[in-house]
Design a protein around this motif. Structure first.
Motif, PDB file in Angstrom:
ATOM      1  N   SER A 183     -58.158 -14.506  -2.398  1.00 25.22           N
ATOM      2  CA  SER A 183     -57.671 -14.390  -1.023  1.00 25.22           C
ATOM      3  C   SER A 183     -57.126 -12.982  -0.775  1.00 25.22           C
ATOM      4  O   SER A 183     -57.279 -12.438   0.320  1.00 25.22           O
ATOM      5  CB  SER A 183     -56.645 -15.474  -0.692  1.00 25.22           C
ATOM      6  OG  SER A 183     -55.468 -15.229  -1.386  1.00 25.22           O
ATOM      7  N   VAL A 184     -56.533 -12.365  -1.818  1.00 28.62           N
ATOM      8  CA  VAL A 184     -56.051 -10.984  -1.644  1.00 28.62           C
ATOM      9  C   VAL A 184     -57.253 -10.055  -1.445  1.00 28.62           C
ATOM     10  O   VAL A 184     -57.255  -9.190  -0.564  1.00 28.62           O
ATOM     11  CB  VAL A 184     -55.214 -10.527  -2.868  1.00 28.62           C
ATOM     12  CG1 VAL A 184     -54.704  -9.111  -2.665  1.00 28.62           C
ATOM     13  CG2 VAL A 184     -54.028 -11.467  -3.105  1.00 28.62           C
ATOM     14  N   ALA A 185     -58.303 -10.268  -2.252  1.00 27.15           N
ATOM     15  CA  ALA A 185     -59.500  -9.413  -2.142  1.00 27.15           C
ATOM     16  C   ALA A 185     -60.108  -9.545  -0.739  1.00 27.15           C
ATOM     17  O   ALA A 185     -60.507  -8.541  -0.125  1.00 27.15           O
ATOM     18  CB  ALA A 185     -60.509  -9.792  -3.215  1.00 27.15           C
ATOM     19  N   GLN A 186     -60.136 -10.796  -0.241  1.00 23.08           N
ATOM     20  CA  GLN A 186     -60.724 -10.992   1.099  1.00 23.08           C
ATOM     21  C   GLN A 186     -59.902 -10.293   2.181  1.00 23.08           C
ATOM     22  O   GLN A 186     -60.432  -9.739   3.141  1.00 23.08           O
ATOM     23  CB  GLN A 186     -60.847 -12.481   1.405  1.00 23.08           C
ATOM     24  CG  GLN A 186     -62.088 -13.086   0.765  1.00 23.08           C
ATOM     25  CD  GLN A 186     -61.961 -14.570   0.504  1.00 23.08           C
ATOM     26  OE1 GLN A 186     -61.063 -15.228   1.050  1.00 23.08           O
ATOM     27  NE2 GLN A 186     -62.830 -15.103  -0.325  1.00 23.08           N
ATOM     28  N   PHE A 187     -58.600 -10.300   1.990  1.00 23.77           N
ATOM     29  CA  PHE A 187     -57.696  -9.618   2.925  1.00 23.77           C
ATOM     30  C   PHE A 187     -58.070  -8.133   3.016  1.00 23.77           C
ATOM     31  O   PHE A 187     -58.224  -7.574   4.106  1.00 23.77           O
ATOM     32  CB  PHE A 187     -56.256  -9.792   2.428  1.00 23.77           C
ATOM     33  CG  PHE A 187     -55.217  -9.011   3.178  1.00 23.77           C
ATOM     34  CD1 PHE A 187     -54.561  -9.571   4.264  1.00 23.77           C
ATOM     35  CD2 PHE A 187     -54.877  -7.720   2.790  1.00 23.77           C
ATOM     36  CE1 PHE A 187     -53.584  -8.851   4.950  1.00 23.77           C
ATOM     37  CE2 PHE A 187     -53.917  -6.992   3.467  1.00 23.77           C
ATOM     38  CZ  PHE A 187     -53.265  -7.564   4.557  1.00 23.77           C
ATOM     39  N   TYR A 188     -58.243  -7.511   1.837  1.00 23.14           N
ATOM     40  CA  TYR A 188     -58.560  -6.079   1.842  1.00 23.14           C
ATOM     41  C   TYR A 188     -59.995  -5.810   2.303  1.00 23.14           C
ATOM     42  O   TYR A 188     -60.264  -4.774   2.914  1.00 23.14           O
ATOM     43  CB  TYR A 188     -58.309  -5.464   0.462  1.00 23.14           C
ATOM     44  CG  TYR A 188     -56.833  -5.328   0.170  1.00 23.14           C
ATOM     45  CD1 TYR A 188     -56.023  -4.503   0.951  1.00 23.14           C
ATOM     46  CD2 TYR A 188     -56.231  -6.051  -0.852  1.00 23.14           C
ATOM     47  CE1 TYR A 188     -54.660  -4.390   0.717  1.00 23.14           C
ATOM     48  CE2 TYR A 188     -54.870  -5.948  -1.100  1.00 23.14           C
ATOM     49  CZ  TYR A 188     -54.091  -5.114  -0.316  1.00 23.14           C
ATOM     50  OH  TYR A 188     -52.748  -5.005  -0.543  1.00 23.14           O
TER      51      TYR A 188
END
Ligand code: PMP
Length: 438
Positions: free
Chosen positions: A340-345
């Protein structure tokens, strides 16, 4: 918690099946030739010894042991009763009694053993390293551990093989250490193995050979570019041929936008020549200051000896908070979180690229990162320093001039931009202002 060895569903989706790779790599082990790790130690590190007081710590847990030896403050005098943690998911965790007391007390230099055990499970599942007898040491962020490793491996005047451009925070440490830089260029597939091999083949016989390669394989800071798997394999083979230690500084590993995640150098390491540095900074918290190094015990011990004489150990409270949340999630939950962090970025990257296209197309060129938080922008000028440090700041845009990231400084039109923090509107306005300046 998931037992080490059993590969859960989410892991299969995230990483390639590394077990075959691990077996394959073991056949190529040149470990017997590398075993004498002392050949890599700096003169400074050779002088480091175990602290007599710190060495007593392991005896404290022996039943019946009465300690009059240490200088541990009595936790009864500490004012903290409990720490209550509420996650953004709404769950609450209460930390108190013995668990909290332990975190508030002095701890062991390599880190809290429960956290270390958890991290080992993670390393097994994600990297499945063929060199199995590795140790893990926790530090105050990965920078703490990388710099200690460098101090342990590099004498003043030694040459370090370093990808270029590279992370400025490490250059800030290496310059006063008196290291010389042999730059290995990166392109859009990462570090260039041919350039590395050529540099080593042409190394003059009379000069001390470089023995350390420093690389940021995922989402390089400043370029945002990653080293592809094929190149990692070539670089590892070159490291075997020329007997190098690889310092794999990989804090953006989990910020890869695509899965399966590219295998690490650590997952190729059949010899025990990789020190891999991970960090929670980009995925849980930067302020917590928790990172970890995984690698051959003889090298990790050098870092621990340094810690015994300097910061003693990473913060117990930070380690407790990190371990509590990781343990609650399990490895799968952690990997889901990192997705989810990767998708945010990734979403922010798209927005930033869109703004770059809108305002700077034809005026500048830039990289398209597949991970992390940086874009490396080439401005149509020979040297970006004045424009970025003076004019851009007057126009209220903060960027980092490219010169800072070259180990042997040089004029460059490049600048580093990050899409991690500003809002989409702010990023767009910054691109508009930069275009106006150009
Ligand atoms: N390596 C690289 C490439 C980084 O970008 C950073 C953070 N800027 C670090 C290491 C240090 O990270 P930590 O917070 O874990 O010390």
């Amino acid at each position: 918690m998931t037992a080490a060895g059993s590969k859960p569903q989410v892991h299969k989706k995230l990483s390639r099946d590394l077990s075959q790779l691990a077996e394959e790599m073991k056949r190529f082990s040149t470990f017997k030739q590398v075993m004498d790790y002392s050949q890599f130690f700096s003169e400074n590190s050779k002088l480091r010894k175990h602290s007599a007081i710190r060495a007593m710590q392991k005896y404290l847990s022996i039943p019946g042991m009465i300690s009059l030896g240490g200088g541990l403050p009595n936790t009864q005098t500490f004012p903290f009763e409990s720490i209550s943690v509420k996650l953004k998911t709404g769950e609450t965790i209460e930390l108190k009694d013995k668990v909290l007391d332990k975190a508030l007390q002095y701890g062991s230099t390599p880190g809290d053993s429960q956290l270390v055990d958890w991290l080992r499970q993670l390393q097994e599942q994600v990297h499945n390293p063929p060199y199995q007898s590795y140790d893990i040491c926790v530090g105050n962020g990965s920078q703490d551990l990388i710099t200690k490793a460098m101090e342990a491996l590099i004498n003043p005047g030694d040459t370090i093989l370093i990808e270029s451009p590279t992370y400025v925070g490490i250059l800030a440490f290496l310059r006063p250490l008196g290291a010389k830089f042999l730059e290995i260029p990166v392109d859009n597939q990462g570090i260039q193995p041919d350039a590395l091999e050529e540099a080593l083949l042409n190394w003059p016989d009379i000069a001390t050979r470089p023995k350390v390669l420093y690389t940021v394989p995922t989402a390089g800071n400043p370029t945002g570019l990653s080293t592809i798997y094929e190149r990692k394999k070539k670089v590892y083979e070159i490291a075997q041929k020329f007997n190098l230690i690889i310092l794999e500084d990989d804090p953006y590993y989990y910020l890869q936008f695509k899965t399966p995640l590219t295998p690490s150098y650590f997952s190729l390491d059949c010899d025990g020549r990789v020190l891999r540095f991970d960090s929670v900074s980009k995925i849980l918290s930067g302020g917590m200051r928790v990172g970890w190094v995984s690698g051959p015990p003889a090298l990790v011990e050098r870092i621990v000896l340094h810690g015994m004489a300097t910061n003693l150990h990473p913060s117990g409270v930070s380690q407790l908070l990190v371990h509590t949340v990781l343990n609650k999630w399990g490895v799968n939950g952690f990997l889901e979180h990192t997705r989810s962090v990767a998708q945010f970025y990734e979403k922010r990257r798209d927005a930033f690229l869109h703004s770059l296209d809108t305002h700077l197309k034809g005026k500048a060129e830039w990289t398209v990162p597949e991970a992390g938080m940086f874009v490396w922008i080439k401005l149509p000028i020979n040297d970006s320093f004045d424009l970025i440090t003076n004019k851009a700041r007057e126009a209220k845009i903060l960027l980092v001039p490219g010169v800072e990231f070259f180990p042997n400084k040089r004029d460059t039109g490049y600048v580093r931009a990050s899409y991690s923090y500003a809002t989409e509107e702010e990023m767009d306005e910054a691109c508009r202002r930069l275009a106006e300046l150009l």
